[in-house]
Design an enzyme around this catalytic site. Structure first.
Site, PDB file in Angstrom:
ATOM      1  N   SER A 266       0.832  -1.195   0.000  1.00  0.00           N
ATOM      2  CA  SER A 266       0.000   0.000   0.000  1.00  0.00           C
ATOM      3  C   SER A 266       0.868   1.247   0.000  1.00  0.00           C
ATOM      4  O   SER A 266       2.075   1.188   0.208  1.00  0.00           O
ATOM      5  CB  SER A 266      -0.909   0.028   1.239  1.00  0.00           C
ATOM      6  OG  SER A 266      -0.133   0.173   2.427  1.00  0.00           O
ATOM      7  N   LYS A 267       0.243   2.380  -0.239  1.00  0.00           N
ATOM      8  CA  LYS A 267       0.941   3.668  -0.254  1.00  0.00           C
ATOM      9  C   LYS A 267       1.631   3.928   1.075  1.00  0.00           C
ATOM     10  O   LYS A 267       2.700   4.547   1.126  1.00  0.00           O
ATOM     11  CB  LYS A 267      -0.080   4.778  -0.563  1.00  0.00           C
ATOM     12  CG  LYS A 267       0.494   6.186  -0.524  1.00  0.00           C
ATOM     13  CD  LYS A 267       1.514   6.417  -1.610  1.00  0.00           C
ATOM     14  CE  LYS A 267       2.032   7.857  -1.578  1.00  0.00           C
ATOM     15  NZ  LYS A 267       3.124   8.080  -2.540  1.00  0.00           N
ATOM     16  N   ARG A 268       1.048   3.442   2.145  1.00  0.00           N
ATOM     17  CA  ARG A 268       1.595   3.695   3.478  1.00  0.00           C
ATOM     18  C   ARG A 268       2.971   3.053   3.668  1.00  0.00           C
ATOM     19  O   ARG A 268       3.798   3.549   4.421  1.00  0.00           O
ATOM     20  CB  ARG A 268       0.616   3.177   4.545  1.00  0.00           C
ATOM     21  CG  ARG A 268       1.035   3.473   5.968  1.00  0.00           C
ATOM     22  CD  ARG A 268      -0.032   2.992   6.932  1.00  0.00           C
ATOM     23  NE  ARG A 268      -0.281   1.563   6.761  1.00  0.00           N
ATOM     24  CZ  ARG A 268       0.482   0.621   7.330  1.00  0.00           C
ATOM     25  NH1 ARG A 268       1.538   0.958   8.056  1.00  0.00           N
ATOM     26  NH2 ARG A 268       0.195  -0.647   7.160  1.00  0.00           N
TER      27      ARG A 268
END
Length: 381
Positions: A266-268
């Protein structure tokens, strides 16, 4: 671009017609690129065709400019499609929203033959049903309240069309995971709970299940290669093929991409969108090589595989089961190798240095000059 001399013996020994079918709901990410690449390699390595189909039937989720972004990203990566938007082909149109007449015609066939039925239940009733069943610890599936509605009655009233799901969906063979046998739903059916997925929405647009099967059939797709997140849907699709009396394509599922902690990428936890890697100056050949090694093994001595070598070596037999943890250190290693190759070959020097300069400007502003030479050197060392 590639001659038939590169065709390899594998689970796909005849020319394959594959498709990459993204929805224009955002930017393409690493998983999308890998799916597109594997489909491209399977087609090119067997002397077949690679199709691009835009699955844009969910207008509420469609993002303006996303379709153009898909075209741009695939072309940047060197994955030019043989048929699809912008290039045409004899099996078009290649946007699902332009194929709705065909989809509705086949819904009518399912209705006439008793494989589907119209459902007039209001959202409020469905919500109340699900809530009641949840509180009693039962399955929240539909109760077939509308099953016996006459096939041609009240067609003008707001409704959806549901598939009449069997007690047990048919087994199917996956070229990576082997034979998959879905469990029987005897208990749920006994208490009046039926999955019965929606095939046609109240706005007249098809859902993924219907459009996917109909379009793959009429586009003569021979292999459906996609991520394992779609495996739960595959038995429904196999059942639909059976309802229509069609031979299903071969199914090829590959594991998901995860971060180093085993969670969904994910982007995180890092960059995931292809546009982000492009902005940072990563080369398309490095990124292609990087994603190709996720869930696929080869017999070669080196992991440095440009697109020609990937076409020559790719085989379904090399695809591995399970998910893949993404280690970005490998990408940096590949980037240096390909950047060095470009410079040594006398091509791409300006493109690489412009990318370096852009990144230094972004980080250090106008005070970038003292850092530029150091960063340029590290790129090729």
């Amino acid at each position: 671009m590639f001659s038939n001399s590169v065709i390899r013996a594998s689970s796909a020994i005849t020319p394959a017609r594959t498709r990459f079918a993204p929805s224009p709901t955002g930017y393409l990410h690493l998983g999308s690129l890998r799916t597109a690449l594997f489909n491209y390699l399977l087609a090119k390595g067997t002397g077949g065709q690679f199709l691009l189909r835009i699955e844009d039937t969910d207008k509420k989720r469609t993002v303006e400019g996303a379709e153009e972004g898909i075209f741009d990203t695939l072309r940047w990566a060197g994955l030019q499609w043989d048929e699809g938007p912008l290039v045409g082909g004899e099996f078009g149109p290649y946007r699902q929203s332009e194929r709705t007449e065909l989809h509705r015609k086949h819904v009518d066939i399912l209705l006439e033959e008793g494989h589907a039925y119209r459902c007039y239940c209001a959202p409020q009733r469905l919500e109340a049903l699900a809530l009641t069943r949840k509180h009693s610890g039962q399955s929240t599936d539909y109760d077939r309240h509308c099953l016996n509605s006459p096939p041609t009655a009240s067609a003008a009233e707001p409704h959806v069309v549901r598939l009449k799901a069997p007690v047990q969906y048919p087994a199917y063979h996956d070229l990576v995971y082997g034979t998959i046998t879905p469990g029987a739903q005897s208990h749920d059916h006994a208490i009046g709970a039926f999955e019965d997925p929606i095939l046609l929405k109240s706005d007249g647009m098809p859902t993924y299940h219907l459009a996917n099967v109909v379009d793959d059939h009429f586009m003569n797709i021979t292999h459906v290669l996609r991520a394992t997140e779609w495996m739960p849907s595959t038995p429904k699709h196999v059942h639909l093929y059976s309802c229509f009396g069609w031979k299903p394509p071969k199914f090829v599922h590959v594991g998901l991409l995860q971060d180093t902690q085993g969670k969904k990428l994910s982007k995180r936890t890092g960059d995931v969108f292809i546009s982000e890697f492009r902005e940072k100056g990563y080369l398309p050949e490095a990124l292609n090589n990087f994603v190709a090694l996720m869930g696929w093994s080869h017999a070669g001595e080196s992991d440095i595989l440009d697109i020609q070598k990937l076409v020559e070596q790719f085989s379904i037999d090399g695809l591995t089961t399970g998910n893949t943890k993404v280690e970005f250190g490998k990408l940096d290693y590949l980037q240096k190798q390909y950047a060095r190759n470009r410079v040594m070959g006398g091509s791409g020097d300006k493109e690489i240095l412009d990318a370096v300069e852009a990144q230094v400007r972004k980080r250090f502003g106008e005070k970038y000059l003292p850092y530029l030479q150091k960063l340029q050197i590290s790129l090729f060392v």
